[in-house]
Design a protein around this motif. Structure first.
Motif, PDB file in Angstrom:
ATOM      1  N   ASP A 466      13.906  19.444 -24.141  1.00 24.23           N
ATOM      2  CA  ASP A 466      12.749  19.819 -23.340  1.00 24.23           C
ATOM      3  C   ASP A 466      12.265  18.582 -22.597  1.00 24.23           C
ATOM      4  N   LYS A 467      12.047  18.730 -21.288  1.00 23.76           N
ATOM      5  CA  LYS A 467      11.653  17.591 -20.461  1.00 23.76           C
ATOM      6  C   LYS A 467      10.354  16.956 -20.959  1.00 23.76           C
ATOM      7  N   ASP A 468       9.373  17.790 -21.299  1.00 20.97           N
ATOM      8  CA  ASP A 468       8.089  17.270 -21.788  1.00 20.97           C
ATOM      9  C   ASP A 468       8.268  16.540 -23.116  1.00 20.97           C
ATOM     10  N   TYR A 469       9.090  17.096 -23.980  1.00 19.19           N
ATOM     11  CA  TYR A 469       9.397  16.515 -25.293  1.00 19.19           C
ATOM     12  C   TYR A 469       9.921  15.081 -25.103  1.00 19.19           C
ATOM     13  N   GLY A 470      10.967  14.931 -24.302  1.00 20.97           N
ATOM     14  CA  GLY A 470      11.561  13.617 -24.091  1.00 20.97           C
ATOM     15  C   GLY A 470      10.641  12.657 -23.365  1.00 20.97           C
ATOM     16  N   THR A 471       9.884  13.174 -22.416  1.00 19.88           N
ATOM     17  CA  THR A 471       8.972  12.324 -21.653  1.00 19.88           C
ATOM     18  C   THR A 471       7.895  11.732 -22.549  1.00 19.88           C
ATOM     19  N   ARG A 472       7.326  12.557 -23.432  1.00 18.30           N
ATOM     20  CA  ARG A 472       6.253  12.083 -24.307  1.00 18.30           C
ATOM     21  C   ARG A 472       6.766  11.062 -25.318  1.00 18.30           C
ATOM     22  N   VAL A 473       7.983  11.283 -25.833  1.00 13.64           N
ATOM     23  CA  VAL A 473       8.562  10.296 -26.754  1.00 13.64           C
ATOM     24  C   VAL A 473       8.828   8.995 -26.017  1.00 13.64           C
TER      25      VAL A 473
END
Length: 500
Positions: A466-473
């Motif tokens: 998930d783009k949001d998942y990776g971005t937040r990490v």
């Protein structure tokens, strides 16, 4: 003063158990003090090898009651009629930690149940998560090594942990579960148990079905946040072990409702997901579970070592009506569990009372070996075939055949579906915003200890889910999101080379 008389291991009365035999009051101890030698020799051997995995655990006895008719799916006798009860022993555990580790460690939890059926012992050996990190047993020793201690420092090592996982994309689903708050259950009573693997049920007609087990806690799910788990490690590292024992002791018996997902072979062929891939779930919207029974734990062990530490569970312990599937990870476990029990407890571990098939006495031609404590089969024959009245095979115990085809070789896994679809769905559609925030914080806190190149490689996997998942990490680790996105677009081989 007790009226019981102390004896040696062989029944000889002991006159003094606090003073060694010595040459004079201050002289050296004498070798002929047989009681001292026996006592020390036994003490030296009191610690059997701890389990390589699932070393820290707690357990109790209880029963399983059938609440729905499933006889059209399986001929297993203990599931044959509504209202039937079967005695069980259950053990819960952390997976990666040593025997002295804390109950609140971030780790999957083992969920094992031994059913003492009239057709022999049946073991359901699962976890509190419906998926696992890998799908081929060939990878298992390597995976477990990365979860243990570094060979040089003898310390847990974030580089080892994340290096392997970032090079094993199939792990992303379990990693997402583990680093959510589900990775730190509040107690053993407040977590579910899953078979994770697919198993085969078959009925009297020889028809077979693919099934998965879901033991849903009746106490409700309760998890620690990362901060709460850290605090509990310092406050009471045995909190879950203590909670289970004390709850049963005061009559607050924990229970779980067993739900089954069941597919015909024809339905399984049409399912989008590979049903033998333990890194995938069967979505409930596609395979609705049915309620089958109730598991209740209502009796504590009298002696932990004898009844829980020596309890040996194996996924290869089946009864007629239940057997294995072709799941590659399960196939390895069928060998490994029994083999490790032989190493840890001896070749006759099945004669230890907690492991004995109490409702179906053993009748086999396996004889002798270390710690044979019964009559060893007496004077009966120790071979088959024989004409001296020894136990004979029963053809009705055979399972229905499973068609097999293809070349015998080391097949790479054919990726029928993307490994990132289900973890992405879990992140977007199942987790709340608070769940997602806790997940990212937990990952950043642990992955932050690894080298930057490993952080980049692993974060790219989160981004693919998930783009949001990776971005937040990435933002939590201070990584360049653009670099993470670039890595996510690469193949696994290209990504590994770029972060070598």
């Amino acid at each position: 003063m007790s009226k019981k008389k102390l004896t040696s291991a062989f029944g000889k009365p002991v006159g003094n158990d606090i003073s060694s035999e010595t040459a004079g009051a201050k002289g050296p101890t004498l070798m002929n003090d047989a009681h001292l030698m026996e006592k020390l020799a036994h003490f030296d051997r009191e610690r059997i090898p701890e389990r390589v995995v699932h070393a820290k655990g707690a357990g109790a006895y209880g029963y399983f009651e059938v609440t729905a008719d499933v006889s059209k799916y399986t001929k297993a006798a203990f599931l044959s009629e509504v209202g039937k009860k079967t005695e069980v022993v259950a053990r819960f555990s952390t997976v990666g930690g040593e025997k002295g580790s804390a109950d609140s460690e971030r780790d999957p939890r083992g969920f094992a149940v031994k059913f003492y059926t009239e057709e022999g012992n049946y073991d359901m050996v699962g976890n509190n998560t419906p998926v696992f990190f890998i799908r081929d047993a060939m990878k298992f020793p390597d995976f477990i090594h990365t979860q243990k201690r570094h060979p040089a420092t003898n310390c847990k090592d974030p580089d080892m942990f994340w290096d392997f996982l970032s090079l094993t994309p199939e792990s992303i689903h379990q990693v997402t579960v583990l680093f959510s708050d589900r990775g730190t259950p509040a107690t053993y009573r407040n977590m579910n148990g899953y078979s994770s693997h697919t198993y085969k049920w078959y009925n009297e007609k020889g028809e077979y079905f693919w099934v998965q087990y879901h033991f849903k806690t009746d106490q409700g799910i309760s998890n620690f946040t990362g901060e709460e788990a850290d605090a509990m490690r310092g406050k009471d590292p045995d909190h879950a072990t203590r909670d289970l024992y004390e709850s049963i002791e005061k009559g607050d018996y924990p229970s779980w409702t067993l739900e089954m997902q069941i597919l015909t072979p024809e339905q399984a062929e049409k399912l989008r997901w590979d049903i033998f891939d333990i890194t995938k779930v069967w979505p409930h919207s596609e395979v609705p579970p049915i309620t089958v029974g109730k598991l209740v734990l209502n009796r504590n062990p009298v002696n932990y070592f004898a009844e829980i530490e020596q309890a040996a569970f194996s996924p290869a312990n089946f009864v007629p009506g239940i057997t294995a599937s072709p799941d590659k990870m399960l196939q390895g476990r069928l060998f490994s569990y029994h083999d490790t029990h032989i190493h840890r407890l001896g070749p006759n571990y099945h004669l230890i009372p907690v492991n004995r098939p109490k409702n179906s006495p053993e009748m086999s031609y396996q004889r002798d070996a270390f710690m044979r404590v019964d009559d060893g089969g007496g004077s009966g024959p120790n071979y088959w075939p024989n004409s001296f009245g020894g136990p004979a095979p029963d053809e009705s115990a055979n399972e229905p055949p499973l068609p097999i085809e293809g070349q015998a070789t080391r097949h790479a896994y054919e990726l029928v579906d993307d490994d990132f679809v289900q973890p992405g769905n879990l992140y977007r559609d199942v987790m709340t915003e608070q769940d997602r925030a806790n997940l990212v914080r937990n990952i950043v806190g642990h992955l932050g200890g690894a080298q930057k190149r490993i952080q980049l490689r692993q974060t790219a996997l989160f981004y693919k889910a998930d783009k949001d998942y990776g971005t937040r990490v990435a933002q939590g680790l201070g990584l360049d999101v653009g670099e993470v996105e670039k890595l996510a677009a690469m193949t696994q081989e290209e990504r590994a080379a770029a972060t070598a």
